[in-house]
Design a protein around this motif. Structure first.
Motif, mmCIF file in Angstrom:
data_model
loop_
_atom_site.group_PDB
_atom_site.id
_atom_site.type_symbol
_atom_site.label_atom_id
_atom_site.label_comp_id
_atom_site.label_asym_id
_atom_site.label_seq_id
_atom_site.Cartn_x
_atom_site.Cartn_y
_atom_site.Cartn_z
ATOM 1 N N ASN A 126 -34.664 34.331 77.872
ATOM 2 C CA ASN A 126 -34.149 33.776 79.127
ATOM 3 C C ASN A 126 -33.364 34.839 79.885
ATOM 4 O O ASN A 126 -32.976 35.863 79.323
ATOM 5 C CB ASN A 126 -33.245 32.579 78.837
ATOM 6 N N SER A 127 -33.137 34.577 81.152
ATOM 7 C CA SER A 127 -32.357 35.492 81.998
ATOM 8 C C SER A 127 -32.878 36.920 81.875
ATOM 9 O O SER A 127 -32.101 37.866 81.686
ATOM 10 C CB SER A 127 -30.867 35.428 81.619
ATOM 11 N N LEU A 128 -34.160 37.066 81.979
ATOM 12 C CA LEU A 128 -34.778 38.372 81.784
ATOM 13 C C LEU A 128 -34.348 39.359 82.866
ATOM 14 O O LEU A 128 -34.133 38.983 84.032
ATOM 15 C CB LEU A 128 -36.290 38.240 81.743
ATOM 16 N N ARG A 129 -34.268 40.603 82.442
ATOM 17 C CA ARG A 129 -33.842 41.712 83.310
ATOM 18 C C ARG A 129 -34.931 42.773 83.339
ATOM 19 O O ARG A 129 -35.706 42.889 82.386
ATOM 20 C CB ARG A 129 -32.549 42.315 82.767
ATOM 21 N N PRO A 130 -34.950 43.578 84.387
ATOM 22 C CA PRO A 130 -35.951 44.665 84.424
ATOM 23 C C PRO A 130 -35.883 45.572 83.195
ATOM 24 O O PRO A 130 -36.926 46.062 82.727
ATOM 25 C CB PRO A 130 -35.592 45.414 85.710
ATOM 26 N N GLU A 131 -34.701 45.774 82.651
ATOM 27 C CA GLU A 131 -34.571 46.640 81.482
ATOM 28 C C GLU A 131 -35.127 46.005 80.205
ATOM 29 O O GLU A 131 -35.203 46.665 79.161
ATOM 30 C CB GLU A 131 -33.105 47.040 81.261
ATOM 31 N N ASP A 132 -35.537 44.752 80.258
ATOM 32 C CA ASP A 132 -36.208 44.126 79.130
ATOM 33 C C ASP A 132 -37.699 44.461 79.103
ATOM 34 O O ASP A 132 -38.399 44.108 78.139
ATOM 35 C CB ASP A 132 -36.050 42.605 79.178
ATOM 36 N N THR A 133 -38.185 45.125 80.128
ATOM 37 C CA THR A 133 -39.594 45.505 80.193
ATOM 38 C C THR A 133 -39.949 46.420 79.023
ATOM 39 O O THR A 133 -39.309 47.454 78.818
ATOM 40 C CB THR A 133 -39.902 46.202 81.523
ATOM 41 N N ALA A 134 -40.969 46.036 78.268
ATOM 42 C CA ALA A 134 -41.369 46.797 77.081
ATOM 43 C C ALA A 134 -42.576 46.107 76.450
ATOM 44 O O ALA A 134 -42.931 44.987 76.824
ATOM 45 C CB ALA A 134 -40.233 46.860 76.072
ATOM 46 N N VAL A 135 -43.159 46.785 75.480
ATOM 47 C CA VAL A 135 -44.103 46.136 74.573
ATOM 48 C C VAL A 135 -43.275 45.542 73.436
ATOM 49 O O VAL A 135 -42.461 46.237 72.825
ATOM 50 C CB VAL A 135 -45.146 47.120 74.032
ATOM 51 N N TYR A 136 -43.495 44.265 73.179
ATOM 52 C CA TYR A 136 -42.756 43.560 72.138
ATOM 53 C C TYR A 136 -43.646 43.396 70.906
ATOM 54 O O TYR A 136 -44.802 42.943 71.015
ATOM 55 C CB TYR A 136 -42.295 42.202 72.644
ATOM 56 N N TYR A 137 -43.074 43.752 69.760
ATOM 57 C CA TYR A 137 -43.789 43.691 68.494
ATOM 58 C C TYR A 137 -43.097 42.728 67.546
ATOM 59 O O TYR A 137 -41.859 42.730 67.461
ATOM 60 C CB TYR A 137 -43.820 45.058 67.833
ATOM 61 N N CYS A 138 -43.873 41.956 66.820
ATOM 62 C CA CYS A 138 -43.280 41.208 65.725
ATOM 63 C C CYS A 138 -43.588 41.940 64.423
ATOM 64 O O CYS A 138 -44.551 42.714 64.327
ATOM 65 C CB CYS A 138 -43.752 39.764 65.674
ATOM 66 N N ALA A 139 -42.729 41.695 63.433
ATOM 67 C CA ALA A 139 -42.835 42.362 62.151
ATOM 68 C C ALA A 139 -42.452 41.386 61.042
ATOM 69 O O ALA A 139 -41.681 40.456 61.272
ATOM 70 C CB ALA A 139 -41.923 43.590 62.120
ATOM 71 N N ALA A 140 -42.988 41.639 59.849
ATOM 72 C CA ALA A 140 -42.727 40.765 58.708
ATOM 73 C C ALA A 140 -42.281 41.576 57.509
ATOM 74 O O ALA A 140 -42.813 42.665 57.248
ATOM 75 C CB ALA A 140 -43.994 39.978 58.359
ATOM 76 N N ARG A 141 -41.297 41.012 56.784
ATOM 77 C CA ARG A 141 -40.795 41.640 55.568
ATOM 78 C C ARG A 141 -40.830 40.610 54.451
ATOM 79 O O ARG A 141 -40.278 39.520 54.584
ATOM 80 C CB ARG A 141 -39.364 42.139 55.754
#
Length: 127
Positions: A84-99
């Motif tokens: 929520n309340s996204l900002r331009p600096e949140d722009t990126a490729v988002y990855y999920c990961a599992a441990r």
């Protein structure tokens, strides 16, 4: 082997919201802690949020606290990142990961703490 597939990325205006999903398959989902990371162009991959296998503990980067929420649905083998309340600096490729297995917080906030990674989903926030 574990397969992770992210979805839900896209283009959104600043102040808007997105919900990312990470579908987990191949091994029992409830055995895995899950994390979200992001990588902007020219920058290193950075920690965003993590959740333990039970969902009892969550961790967030300071930059997203109060705006992002990580959750999981063990019945659906899926982890989520509500943004929520996204900002331009949140722009990126988002990855999920599992441990797999038990983990301390220090294990969940670094890329080296994870065993499996998804291919990523692009999030672009326009100003």
């Amino acid at each position: 082997q574990v397969q992770l597939v992210e979805s839900g990325g896209g283009l959104v205006q600043a102040g808007g919201s997105l919900r990312l999903s990470c579908a987990h398959s191949g091994r029992p989902f409830s055995n895995y802690a899950m994390g979200w990371f992001r990588q902007a162009p020219g920058k290193e991959r950075e920690f965003v949020a993590a959740i333990t296998w039970s969902g009892s503990s969550t961790y967030y980067a300071d930059s997203v606290k109060g705006r992002f929420t990580i959750s999981r649905d063990n019945a659906k083998n899926t982890a989520y990142l509500q943004m929520n309340s996204l900002r331009p600096e949140d722009t990126a490729v988002y990855y999920c990961a599992a441990r797999c297995g038990m983990a301390q917080a220090i294990d969940l906030v670094t890329t080296s703490g994870y065993d499996y990674w998804g291919q990523g989903t692009q999030v672009t926030v326009s100003s």
